[in-house]
Design a protein around this motif. Structure first.
Motif, PDB file in Angstrom:
ATOM      1  N   LYS A  73     -14.370  -5.272   3.925  1.00 51.78           N
ATOM      2  CA  LYS A  73     -14.285  -5.720   5.279  1.00 51.78           C
ATOM      3  C   LYS A  73     -13.645  -6.265   5.996  1.00 51.78           C
ATOM      4  CE  LYS A  73     -15.537  -1.820   8.325  1.00 51.78           C
ATOM      5  NZ  LYS A  73     -16.847  -1.309   8.547  1.00 51.78           N
ATOM      6  N   GLN A  74     -14.806  -7.406   6.255  1.00 46.95           N
ATOM      7  CA  GLN A  74     -14.829  -8.131   7.094  1.00 46.95           C
ATOM      8  C   GLN A  74     -12.643  -8.967   6.980  1.00 46.95           C
ATOM      9  OE1 GLN A  74     -15.683  -8.862  10.155  1.00 46.95           O
ATOM     10  NE2 GLN A  74     -17.379  -7.036   9.875  1.00 46.95           N
ATOM     11  N   TYR A  75     -13.199  -9.810   5.723  1.00 52.97           N
ATOM     12  CA  TYR A  75     -11.339  -9.810   4.801  1.00 52.97           C
ATOM     13  C   TYR A  75     -10.279  -8.188   5.397  1.00 52.97           C
ATOM     14  CZ  TYR A  75     -13.591 -13.953   2.996  1.00 52.97           C
ATOM     15  OH  TYR A  75     -14.363 -15.311   2.874  1.00 52.97           O
ATOM     16  N   LEU A  76     -10.524  -7.404   5.497  1.00 55.05           N
ATOM     17  CA  LEU A  76      -9.403  -6.619   6.144  1.00 55.05           C
ATOM     18  C   LEU A  76      -9.218  -6.569   7.473  1.00 55.05           C
ATOM     19  CD1 LEU A  76      -9.947  -2.736   3.378  1.00 55.05           C
ATOM     20  CD2 LEU A  76      -7.890  -5.573   3.413  1.00 55.05           C
ATOM     21  N   LYS A  77     -10.108  -6.248   8.545  1.00 53.18           N
ATOM     22  CA  LYS A  77     -10.707  -6.761   9.788  1.00 53.18           C
ATOM     23  C   LYS A  77      -9.735  -8.004  10.123  1.00 53.18           C
ATOM     24  CE  LYS A  77     -13.717  -5.848  12.444  1.00 53.18           C
ATOM     25  NZ  LYS A  77     -15.119  -5.938  12.936  1.00 53.18           N
ATOM     26  N   LEU A  78     -10.278  -8.824   8.714  1.00 58.91           N
ATOM     27  CA  LEU A  78      -8.966 -10.364   9.166  1.00 58.91           C
ATOM     28  C   LEU A  78      -7.425 -10.139   9.198  1.00 58.91           C
ATOM     29  CD1 LEU A  78      -9.444 -13.734   9.549  1.00 58.91           C
ATOM     30  CD2 LEU A  78      -9.639 -13.714   6.873  1.00 58.91           C
ATOM     31  N   ILE A  79      -6.794  -9.711   8.047  1.00 59.09           N
ATOM     32  CA  ILE A  79      -5.660  -9.750   7.515  1.00 59.09           C
ATOM     33  C   ILE A  79      -4.832  -7.964   8.916  1.00 59.09           C
ATOM     34  CG2 ILE A  79      -5.581 -10.495   5.842  1.00 59.09           C
ATOM     35  CD1 ILE A  79      -5.201  -8.211   4.497  1.00 59.09           C
TER      36      ILE A  79
END
Length: 284
Positions: free
Chosen positions: A2-8
């Motif tokens: 989820k955090q990596y999705l927020k990152l991109i």
């Protein structure tokens, strides 16, 4: 994950839909081969754009921690380390370059397949490393980013973009860029150094100029199109008015993707606009 999705920031990929504009306005939206090329181009450019977001977040992590909203971003909040973000960035860029190579193999046009995404990447790295602090240059770079998307889409499928459509996108991009700076200045929560060079009076005046130019150039394009296209101009005026109303309220920082994300009225108007354009361009 989820955090990596927020990152991109996948919702910001909505800006990359400009890649499809030449095909759509060129009356070739249902050409499967060209549509396939643009879907690949959209994914490639989205990965490049996300790479830029990651670079910015890594560089601005300390500054973002002092921002009321940006402090919740994955790197600024410490949920993703800078090292892990950098590793993810390398992987994203590697996939992007492989897709560029595949696009070149299909359309035999490396200058378009590689040129526009790489130029966008280099331009934004330069933006992050100093150009964002130069007044006017900062907004021009934002506008050039939108124009690159348009030219990239046209180049991939070999469709020439009309002068009036190009000028419409340029003026609209400048309007959006200055609108973003206006709301950042109005809310007073941004840590951007460049805001010290702007005033509300200047930003209001320059936005009026680019609103007028956008509507004028779009009207010129619609007049030179099919018989019914001219009737989409009033709808474009309403969309611009609604957008101005939203940013005037001060409820957002003025980022186009964020404004669209939180406005049901603007989303509905844009969908209606696209539907009317579809009927005008593709129904005899």
């Amino acid at each position: 994950m989820k955090q990596y999705l927020k990152l991109i920031r996948p919702f910001h990929w909505v800006k990359n839909l400009l890649i499809f504009v030449p095909l759509f306005f060129g009356g070739q939206l249902f050409d499967r081969n060209k549509l396939f090329l643009l879907v690949l181009g959209f994914i490639t450019f989205s990965f490049i754009a996300s790479s830029v977001y990651i670079i910015n977040d890594i560089q601005d992590a300390d500054k973002d921690r002092r921002h009321p909203k940006k402090r919740f971003r994955p790197i600024a909040s410490g949920k993703i380390s800078k090292q892990h973000a950098a590793t993810f960035l390398v992987g994203l860029l590697l996939v992007s370059f492989l897709m560029m190579a595949y696009l070149t193999r299909i359309n035999h046009n490396p200058w378009t397949s590689f040129g526009f995404p790489i130029f966008y990447l280099i331009m934004n790295i330069a933006y992050s490393n100093g150009l964002k602090n130069i007044p006017l240059v900062d907004v021009v770079i934002i506008a050039v980013g939108f124009v690159i998307r348009l030219l990239y889409g046209g180049g991939l499928v070999n469709i020439t973009i009309s002068d009036s459509l190009l000028l419409t996108v340029i003026s609209a991009s400048m309007f959006l860029g200055f609108g973003k700076r206006r709301n950042e200045l109005k809310k007073g929560t941004s840590t951007r150094k460049v805001l010290k060079a702007y005033s509300m009076e200047f930003l209001d005046k320059i936005m009026y100029v680019f609103i007028g130019l956008t509507l004028m150039f779009y009207s010129l394009w619609s007049i030179n199109g099919s018989a019914w296209l001219v009737y989409t101009s009033p709808l474009a005026m309403i969309i611009v008015a609604d957008y101005c109303l939203i940013i005037e309220s001060g409820s957002s920082d003025g980022d186009p993707a964020e404004v669209l994300k939180h406005s049901k009225s603007l989303m509905a108007l844009l969908l209606l606009f696209l539907l009317v354009l579809l009927l005008c361009l593709y129904v005899d």
